[in-house]
Design a protein around this motif. Structure first.
Motif: not given
Lengths: 411, 356
Positions: B98-111
């Motif tokens: 369940s942490k995979v998608d939020p992690l991907i989203a966060k990495l996207g936000e941070e560039g």
């Protein structure tokens, strides 16, 4: 602090685009560190003139003869704050694992003593702490060393090695990569930290023949995991794969891609593998990651002599040990003993600035094998000699030796 | 005065102290893996434990703020653990899907671009260049930044026939290594010698010995001991420059880029292979090297269009033949493509195997 930025119209163009920008990072550092203001100025000058402006020198730490890459600016009058911009090479944990606590500490050290710019990792595998004055090298290294990190290699020395993620997360791993790497490199720290070899000597360990570390092409001493029993087949998983992808996909992407035609697709959507003719290339296992896996009787192949272009052109490693077991301490000890033989022979026989592979090219593989005490094996050649110009008056003894060794192996 | 501190000669650090607990517990006991989406690996252990790896690209030369940001993300999503690949990508592992998608989203936000897995174009492995090397003909980080901006889509997707590894090198020693595609400096003029400096800066026998084609010899120039180069023999490799900086090989006009293809480190299907020259004479054109970029894009587009599944670039060209490669890419075939180095006759066609 607070030195005015130089105009950098060319470098500014490297801040656009979707990929993370090292220029944006260096500009961030320049706000708190004048060294990076002038570093950006010098780099912009390089972009304008298409030339580099660093020269080497001698900078080190007490007790070691290498590991610091000295850089002095040739245009320090224009960019005085970055007139000394040395790199400290530090060996990473095997497999390049980190936790945030240790990483934050490494950052603190580099913010305090250096530029704040760190490369993960250099081509040899080092953490490259880039940008430090001569005076700060020793105190920065002392703190890093007290954290449990040691200097990497530079110059004519054993260099920092690399091993893949391997056993930590990969089912294709055939050996304990990090244990082998640490056993090898840590046995030769004297040859790493006090450079006195003819030229560089690199160890790399890949856990399977996919060779993710590029060991065969880049390492003087390449260790590649392999196995000698059968590929493991989960026929139910194969059937499920075929049900998902179709028979054509498997025929075209797995069966017909086997370099020795050792895998066949059966009517009932199972596969049959002729293991005696399998060359352990990994392709079918790479595609069918659940249905096929490496065998249980694992070990390593050792190839010697890989290197880059200088001086006689790129060379690949050559098989010197087709297979050996390394699942015990004694097994790993034997790898280290062979490495000792290889390094001793290299130190004695290579010319200055000659790599192991070039030495083998010059003296011939057989002279090298005799020097390190390894018997010839047909797995060492792609094909036997083509030229009839050789002197064979020791043939009978050589043939006798072959049969004797064969009998010894059989007993 | 107290005795100086001597180093603790500890060598390669033991990695278990920094390893994600799920990886430590299942060390050497993994069963299989799959890739749920580009940028994510899913490994299952024999114990049934599972771990998801999210892989993302970095700029390699990182400021401490960027590294600290990676640490913050690891603390928030990945129990504080991460590792680097040899192509300077970061892998963050999570034991909870369940942490995979939020992690991907966060990495996207941070560039941070998420990708580099499977049949993608991974991050370019590269050297130091103008930023830090003492003998560079070009920059490394800048070339890579410019190329990866162009190849961003190919990094975040997995729609190449097989994986593509690209390397760059800022001199002909080729520290960047072998790649499916390599973008390397190629000098085209012999070194310009500053005879005033040679005697003091260079150990002349060492420099003579370094030349691969024996084109350098000692000479007296204007009454000073120096070196001279037989310019007809010289292959402009630059090997004399590191031991003798007065033999200036880097030239703002005549140091060009060359592109090589088909280097493959893996033993999968065919044996490992070295890269072959396909294009040279390309301008060394900072800050974005557009000419080199467009050739790389053209080669990749042709490979993507024409190669069969799982063919690496070397496999693909082996199947279609080099004449077809030059035809499909529109690159010129010249006399410089015909090798004349030692062992070169093995690279010539001694058969009637010709595709018409």
């Amino acid at each position: 602090m607070g030195k005015e930025m130089h105009p950098t119209p060319m470098l500014d163009q490297l801040e656009d685009g979707p990929w993370p920008s090292f220029i944006t990072g260096i500009k961030r550092l320049a706000k708190k560190n004048d060294m990076m203001v002038d570093l950006l100025g010098q780099l912009e000058h390089s972009y304008e003139t298409r030339k580099g402006y660093w020269k080497g020198g001698t900078v080190g730490v007490i007790g070691y003869g290498g590991g610091v890459i000295p850089r002095f600016s040739e245009i320090a009058s224009a960019f005085p704050e970055s007139k000394e911009f040395h790199t400290i090479r530090i060996q990473p944990p095997a497999g390049m694992h980190y936790d945030s606590a240790v990483m934050r500490k490494l950052c603190d050290v580099w913010d305090e003593f250096g530029s704040g710019l760190i490369a993960f990792h250099g081509q040899s595998g080092d953490i490259m702490f880039q940008g430090i004055t001569s005076d700060n090298v020793q105190p920065a290294f002392d703190v890093i060393n007290e954290m449990g990190f040691d200097m990497g290699g530079a110059g004519p020395a054993v260099r920092t090695g690399m091993s893949c993620v391997g056993s930590a997360r990969c089912e294709q791993s055939c050996c304990d990569e990090q244990e082998i790497l640490r056993s090898l490199v840590n046995n030769f720290l004297d040859d790493m930290h006090r450079p006195a070899l003819p030229y560089k000597m690199k160890f790399k360990v890949s856990g399977c023949p996919n060779d993710c570390m590029n060991a065969i092409e880049r390492a003087d001493f390449a260790v590649i995991g392999t196995w000698r029993d059968d590929i493991k087949v989960d026929q139910d998983a194969i059937k499920a794969f075929i049900a998902d992808k179709g028979r054509d996909y498997v025929a075209n992407n797995v069966i017909s891609r086997c370099p020795t035609n050792a895998i066949a697709l059966n009517e009932d959507d199972t596969v049959t593998i002729e293991n005696r003719n399998c060359v352990r290339c990994m392709h079918c296992i790479n595609v069918m990651t659940k249905g096929l896996s490496v065998g249980d009787d694992t070990g390593i192949t050792i190839l010697i002599g890989g290197k880059r272009t200088l001086k006689i052109g790129d060379l690949m490693g050559t098989v010197v040990v087709p297979f050996m077991k390394v699942d015990t301490e004694e097994g790993i000890e034997k790898v280290v003993e062979l490495a000792e033989e290889v390094i001793d022979f290299f130190a004695e026989n290579a010319l200055e600035h000659e790599r192991t592979g070039e030495m083998i090219e010059r003296i011939g593989l057989v002279n090298f094998l005799e020097g390190v005490g390894v018997d010839v094996d047909p797995n060492m050649v792609a094909e036997p000699r083509q030229s009839s110009y050789f002197r064979g008056d020791g043939w009978d003894e050589a043939a006798k030796e072959w049969y004797a060794n064969k009998a010894e192996r059989a007993s | 005065m107290s005795a100086p501190r001597m180093p603790d000669e500890t060598g390669v650090p033991e990695p278990f102290q920094y390893m994600h607990p799920t990886m430590k517990e299942n060390y050497g006991k993994w069963a299989w893996h799959d890739r749920p989406r580009p940028g994510v690996l899913h490994h299952v252990a024999q114990s049934g434990d599972e771990i998801w790896t999210v892989k993302f690209g970095t700029q390699r030369q990182m400021d401490t703020a960027t590294i600290t940001k990676i640490c913050d993300i690891a603390d928030e999503f990945a129990d504080g653990f991460f590792r680097f690949t040899m192509r300077s990508n970061v892998e963050m592992m999570v034991a909870d899907q369940s942490k995979v998608d939020p992690l991907i989203a966060k990495l996207g936000e941070e560039g941070f671009p998420v990708g580099g897995t499977g049949n993608s174009v991974s991050m370019i492995s590269h050297t130091q260049g103008w930023l830090h090397c003492d003998i560079p003909g070009t920059d490394a980080s800048g070339v890579v930044k410019a190329m990866m901006d162009l190849l961003h889509e190919d990094f975040i997707k997995e729609d190449m026939p097989n994986r593509v590894h690209i390397t760059t090198s800022c001199c002909q020693i080729n520290c960047g290594g072998q790649g499916d595609i390599a973008i390397n400096i190629q000098h085209t003029k012999p070194p310009k010698i500053n005879h005033e400096l040679v005697a003091n800066a260079c150990e002349r026998p060492t420099v003579v010995a370094r030349c691969p084609v024996a084109a350098i010899r000692p000479a007296m120039v204007d009454g000073r001991p120096s070196l001279e180069v037989d310019e007809k023999k010289c292959i402009c490799c630059g090997a004399c420059f590191p031991p003798c900086p007065p033999m200036q090989i880097n030239d703002s006009e005549h140091s060009k880029l060359a592109i090589w293809i088909g280097g493959n480190h893996s033993n999968a299907r065919s044996k490992p292979s070295f890269q072959k020259l396909v294009a040279a004479g390309i301008p060394n054109n900072p800050p974005r090297w557009p000419e080199a970029g467009s050739i790389v894009k053209k080669i990749l587009a042709t490979y993507k269009e024409d190669a069969k599944g799982w063919e690496r670039i070397n496999d693909w060209v082996e199947r279609i033949g080099w004449p077809r490669f030059f035809e499909l890419t529109g690159l010129p075939f010249t006399k410089y493509h015909v090798d004349n180095w030692r062992g070169a006759r093995h690279s010539l066609n001694s058969s009637t195997h010709i595709r018409f």
